[in-house]
Scaffold this motif. Structure first.
Motif, PDB file in Angstrom:
ATOM      1  N   LEU A  99     -10.396 -20.103  -0.715  1.00 48.77           N
ATOM      2  CA  LEU A  99      -9.692 -19.967  -1.989  1.00 48.77           C
ATOM      3  C   LEU A  99      -9.477 -18.495  -2.346  1.00 48.77           C
ATOM      4  O   LEU A  99      -8.389 -18.101  -2.776  1.00 48.77           O
ATOM      5  N   LEU A 100     -10.493 -17.685  -2.139  1.00 49.99           N
ATOM      6  CA  LEU A 100     -10.389 -16.260  -2.437  1.00 49.99           C
ATOM      7  C   LEU A 100      -9.329 -15.596  -1.567  1.00 49.99           C
ATOM      8  O   LEU A 100      -8.506 -14.822  -2.061  1.00 49.99           O
ATOM      9  N   ILE A 101      -9.326 -15.910  -0.285  1.00 48.67           N
ATOM     10  CA  ILE A 101      -8.341 -15.326   0.635  1.00 48.67           C
ATOM     11  C   ILE A 101      -6.927 -15.768   0.255  1.00 48.67           C
ATOM     12  O   ILE A 101      -5.997 -14.954   0.220  1.00 48.67           O
ATOM     13  N   LEU A 102      -6.748 -17.054  -0.046  1.00 45.06           N
ATOM     14  CA  LEU A 102      -5.419 -17.545  -0.434  1.00 45.06           C
ATOM     15  C   LEU A 102      -4.939 -16.908  -1.732  1.00 45.06           C
ATOM     16  O   LEU A 102      -3.778 -16.496  -1.844  1.00 45.06           O
ATOM     17  N   CYS A 103      -5.832 -16.805  -2.709  1.00 46.56           N
ATOM     18  CA  CYS A 103      -5.463 -16.178  -3.989  1.00 46.56           C
ATOM     19  C   CYS A 103      -5.130 -14.703  -3.802  1.00 46.56           C
ATOM     20  O   CYS A 103      -4.172 -14.194  -4.404  1.00 46.56           O
ATOM     21  N   ALA A 104      -5.896 -14.023  -2.966  1.00 46.39           N
ATOM     22  CA  ALA A 104      -5.629 -12.604  -2.702  1.00 46.39           C
ATOM     23  C   ALA A 104      -4.272 -12.428  -2.019  1.00 46.39           C
ATOM     24  O   ALA A 104      -3.516 -11.512  -2.358  1.00 46.39           O
ATOM     25  N   ALA A 105      -3.951 -13.323  -1.085  1.00 49.04           N
ATOM     26  CA  ALA A 105      -2.666 -13.239  -0.396  1.00 49.04           C
ATOM     27  C   ALA A 105      -1.507 -13.496  -1.361  1.00 49.04           C
ATOM     28  O   ALA A 105      -0.508 -12.757  -1.356  1.00 49.04           O
ATOM     29  N   VAL A 106      -1.641 -14.506  -2.196  1.00 48.68           N
ATOM     30  CA  VAL A 106      -0.595 -14.806  -3.181  1.00 48.68           C
ATOM     31  C   VAL A 106      -0.453 -13.647  -4.161  1.00 48.68           C
ATOM     32  O   VAL A 106       0.662 -13.215  -4.489  1.00 48.68           O
ATOM     33  N   TYR A 107      -1.579 -13.113  -4.602  1.00 48.29           N
ATOM     34  CA  TYR A 107      -1.556 -11.990  -5.535  1.00 48.29           C
ATOM     35  C   TYR A 107      -0.864 -10.780  -4.901  1.00 48.29           C
ATOM     36  O   TYR A 107      -0.030 -10.120  -5.520  1.00 48.29           O
ATOM     37  N   TRP A 108      -1.181 -10.497  -3.635  1.00 50.63           N
ATOM     38  CA  TRP A 108      -0.589  -9.356  -2.933  1.00 50.63           C
ATOM     39  C   TRP A 108       0.923  -9.528  -2.841  1.00 50.63           C
ATOM     40  O   TRP A 108       1.679  -8.586  -3.096  1.00 50.63           O
ATOM     41  N   VAL A 109       1.377 -10.728  -2.488  1.00 53.83           N
ATOM     42  CA  VAL A 109       2.814 -10.992  -2.387  1.00 53.83           C
ATOM     43  C   VAL A 109       3.473 -10.822  -3.751  1.00 53.83           C
ATOM     44  O   VAL A 109       4.546 -10.206  -3.863  1.00 53.83           O
ATOM     45  N   MET A 110       2.840 -11.348  -4.783  1.00 55.50           N
ATOM     46  CA  MET A 110       3.425 -11.259  -6.125  1.00 55.50           C
ATOM     47  C   MET A 110       3.499  -9.823  -6.614  1.00 55.50           C
ATOM     48  O   MET A 110       4.518  -9.403  -7.175  1.00 55.50           O
ATOM     49  N   VAL A 111       2.436  -9.057  -6.404  1.00 55.32           N
ATOM     50  CA  VAL A 111       2.423  -7.658  -6.844  1.00 55.32           C
ATOM     51  C   VAL A 111       3.487  -6.863  -6.099  1.00 55.32           C
ATOM     52  O   VAL A 111       4.213  -6.062  -6.696  1.00 55.32           O
ATOM     53  N   ASN A 112       3.600  -7.091  -4.800  1.00 55.43           N
ATOM     54  CA  ASN A 112       4.587  -6.355  -4.013  1.00 55.43           C
ATOM     55  C   ASN A 112       6.006  -6.855  -4.237  1.00 55.43           C
ATOM     56  O   ASN A 112       6.956  -6.227  -3.783  1.00 55.43           O
ATOM     57  N   SER A 113       6.158  -7.962  -4.915  1.00 55.69           N
ATOM     58  CA  SER A 113       7.483  -8.478  -5.275  1.00 55.69           C
ATOM     59  C   SER A 113       7.847  -8.106  -6.711  1.00 55.69           C
ATOM     60  O   SER A 113       8.911  -8.468  -7.188  1.00 55.69           O
ATOM     61  N   GLY A 114       6.930  -7.440  -7.399  1.00 54.87           N
ATOM     62  CA  GLY A 114       7.174  -7.037  -8.773  1.00 54.87           C
ATOM     63  C   GLY A 114       6.910  -8.139  -9.791  1.00 54.87           C
ATOM     64  O   GLY A 114       7.295  -8.014 -10.950  1.00 54.87           O
ATOM     65  N   ILE A 115       6.263  -9.207  -9.364  1.00 50.34           N
ATOM     66  CA  ILE A 115       5.961 -10.310 -10.273  1.00 50.34           C
ATOM     67  C   ILE A 115       4.584 -10.054 -10.883  1.00 50.34           C
ATOM     68  O   ILE A 115       3.630  -9.753 -10.163  1.00 50.34           O
ATOM     69  N   HIS A 116       4.490 -10.176 -12.194  1.00 50.71           N
ATOM     70  CA  HIS A 116       3.200  -9.984 -12.856  1.00 50.71           C
ATOM     71  C   HIS A 116       2.495 -11.314 -13.000  1.00 50.71           C
ATOM     72  O   HIS A 116       3.092 -12.316 -13.381  1.00 50.71           O
ATOM     73  N   TRP A 117       1.209 -11.309 -12.714  1.00 51.93           N
ATOM     74  CA  TRP A 117       0.413 -12.534 -12.721  1.00 51.93           C
ATOM     75  C   TRP A 117      -0.698 -12.370 -13.742  1.00 51.93           C
ATOM     76  O   TRP A 117      -1.666 -11.653 -13.517  1.00 51.93           O
ATOM     77  N   ASN A 118      -0.550 -13.009 -14.867  1.00 50.57           N
ATOM     78  CA  ASN A 118      -1.573 -12.947 -15.904  1.00 50.57           C
ATOM     79  C   ASN A 118      -2.427 -14.205 -15.823  1.00 50.57           C
ATOM     80  O   ASN A 118      -1.936 -15.304 -16.053  1.00 50.57           O
ATOM     81  N   ILE A 119      -3.687 -14.026 -15.500  1.00 52.85           N
ATOM     82  CA  ILE A 119      -4.594 -15.153 -15.392  1.00 52.85           C
ATOM     83  C   ILE A 119      -5.535 -15.137 -16.580  1.00 52.85           C
ATOM     84  O   ILE A 119      -6.151 -14.115 -16.879  1.00 52.85           O
ATOM     85  N   GLU A 120      -5.613 -16.263 -17.246  1.00 53.86           N
ATOM     86  CA  GLU A 120      -6.562 -16.399 -18.340  1.00 53.86           C
ATOM     87  C   GLU A 120      -7.561 -17.483 -17.961  1.00 53.86           C
ATOM     88  O   GLU A 120      -7.184 -18.634 -17.746  1.00 53.86           O
ATOM     89  N   ILE A 121      -8.798 -17.105 -17.842  1.00 57.19           N
ATOM     90  CA  ILE A 121      -9.848 -18.071 -17.530  1.00 57.19           C
ATOM     91  C   ILE A 121     -10.321 -18.684 -18.845  1.00 57.19           C
ATOM     92  O   ILE A 121     -10.633 -17.959 -19.790  1.00 57.19           O
TER      93      ILE A 121
END
Length: 157
Positions: A99-121
């Motif tokens: 899960l950590l690896i998948l989330c990190a990969a998605v986050y990396w793609v989003m950041v490098n695509s200029g998409i902001h990801w706001n996570i609220e726990i």
């Protein structure tokens, strides 16, 4: 040893019983049931067969089922995954790592695509963990008991 559908039916029956008892006592059983579903459908002791036999749990993962192949390669069937504490600990650590690896990969793609990801726990997320773990362990341990393993056997811990 029972087959996959028998394990699933027994787990669902036990979870239904726990739900009825819990709600009768006034407890919120939602997180407990989530843990039970996780242990029944997605993270079962038989994931140690991944890459050798296609288990129901691996099928339930869909395209992500292949992520369990390394586990099946490194552990033997009915080995460490069929223990009462080491088994669920190993599988939960493995799952958390995936899960950590998948989330990190998605986050990396989003950041490098200029998409902001706001996570609220949610503020009560950590308080739900013991209940989720309880449901998960009920499903996991029931699987082991049905396979004929006893908590009295110290090697099974």
């Amino acid at each position: 040893m029972p087959n996959g559908p028998v394990h699933t039916a027994a787990n669902l029956g036990a979870l239904a019983g726990a739900y009825l008892l819990g709600t009768a006592a006034g407890a919120d059983m939602t997180s407990f049931m989530v843990g039970g579903a996780l242990g029944t459908f997605l993270i079962t002791p038989d994931l140690d067969l991944s890459g050798k036999v296609r288990t129901n749990a691996e099928k339930n993962w869909g395209l992500l089922g292949g992520l369990w192949y390394p586990l099946g390669y490194f552990v033997k069937h009915r080995g460490i995954t069929h223990t009462f504490l080491r088994g669920p600990t190993l599988l939960l650590i493995y799952f958390s790592s995936i899960l950590l690896i998948l989330c990190a990969a998605v986050y990396w793609v989003m950041v490098n695509s200029g998409i902001h990801w706001n996570i609220e726990i949610p503020p009560n997320a950590l308080t739900q963990f013991p209940s989720v773990l309880g449901g998960y362990l009920l499903a996991y341990w029931l699987h082991l008991w049905m396979d004929g393993y006893s908590m009295k056997d110290h090697k099974r811990w």
